[in-house]
Write a protein that holds these residues in place. Structure first.
Motif: not given
Length: 251
Positions: A24, A26, A73-77
């Motif tokens: 995920n 972004r 990064y903005n979101t996720g892993s």
């Protein structure tokens, strides 16, 4: 010339872990322009060669810099060998595009390549005999022994690319991230880069290579990741090669 080692620490990788795991993810530069990179899930096993393909602006460089820990990064892993990105930075070597390096910087080829060792040494420790030997051997292996004491400004385009690769090799990283290493190089340099990547794969190393050249994908890579407008789609080489055989290259 910028070096990105500050704020990182050595952490052992998790045995048997994939080289890369993304979930995920972004990356957004400008919200009005949408995602620069968007990847729901991507797993890259250790010990394989992966090509990143796609048109200019598709997100290839963004993905490589994210894996190297240079792009937030903005979101996720993002996990590298089972650890959060940047946690085991000494295991990751990033080779930028030649245009990102200031080749007028007053440094010799030998010193430039030695820079790859400082991720292990730290900036206040002098190179030891092992470091010197490794640099000399790597310069010889890449045909740069005769220009080792010249300024990097004296190098040809092909020699510059070899110097960048040498710097990545002496880091002894397990994951190599190469951004357009085949761009505007002579056939001899291209063949040498591919030979080196093959040798490193035999040692269990992993390489992710951004490239516009689709002519030898099935011979030189195990997997292909195709990027379009920041979206990531993973393909096996044979499958994607059949789909893109008529395209020859991206604009």
């Amino acid at each position: 010339m910028i070096f990105h080692y500050s704020g990182r620490h050595h952490v052992d990788s998790i045995p048997g872990a994939d080289a890369v795991n993304i979930r995920n993810l972004r990356v957004v530069y400008d919200a009005s322009q949408g995602d620069a990179l968007n990847c729901t899930a991507l797993d890259i096993p250790a010990g394989i060669r992966t090509a990143l393909i796609g048109p200019n602006g598709a997100g290839k460089s963004t993905l490589l810099k994210t894996l190297a820990g240079l792009q937030p990064y903005n979101t996720g892993s993002v996990a590298i060998y089972g650890r959060p990105v940047r946690a085991c930075h000494h295991r990751v070597a990033y080779l930028p595009q030649r245009g990102e390096i200031d080749w007028r910087f007053p440094i010799t080829v030998r010193r430039f390549v030695m820079g790859g060792r400082y991720v292990h040494l730290g900036w206040l420790t002098n190179p030891q005999a092992y470091d010197d030997t490794l640099v000399v051997q790597t310069l010889q292996r890449l045909g740069l022994g005769s220009v080792a004491d010249r300024r990097i400004s004296d190098l040809s385009g092909g020699q510059q690319q070899r110097a960048l690769l040498a710097r990545a090799i002496v880091q002894e990283a397990e994951l190599l991230l190469l951004d357009e290493p085949f761009n505007n190089v002579d056939p001899e340099t291209r063949l040498l880069i591919c030979t080196i990547l093959d040798e490193l794969q035999q040692l269990g190393r992993t390489a992710i290579v951004a490239t516009h050249d689709l002519s030898r994908l099935s011979q030189e890579f195990d997997f292909i990741i195709s990027l379009h407008a920041g979206a990531v789609i993973k393909h096996q080489v044979a499958e994607l090669y059949q789909q893109t055989a008529a395209e020859q290259t991206y604009e």
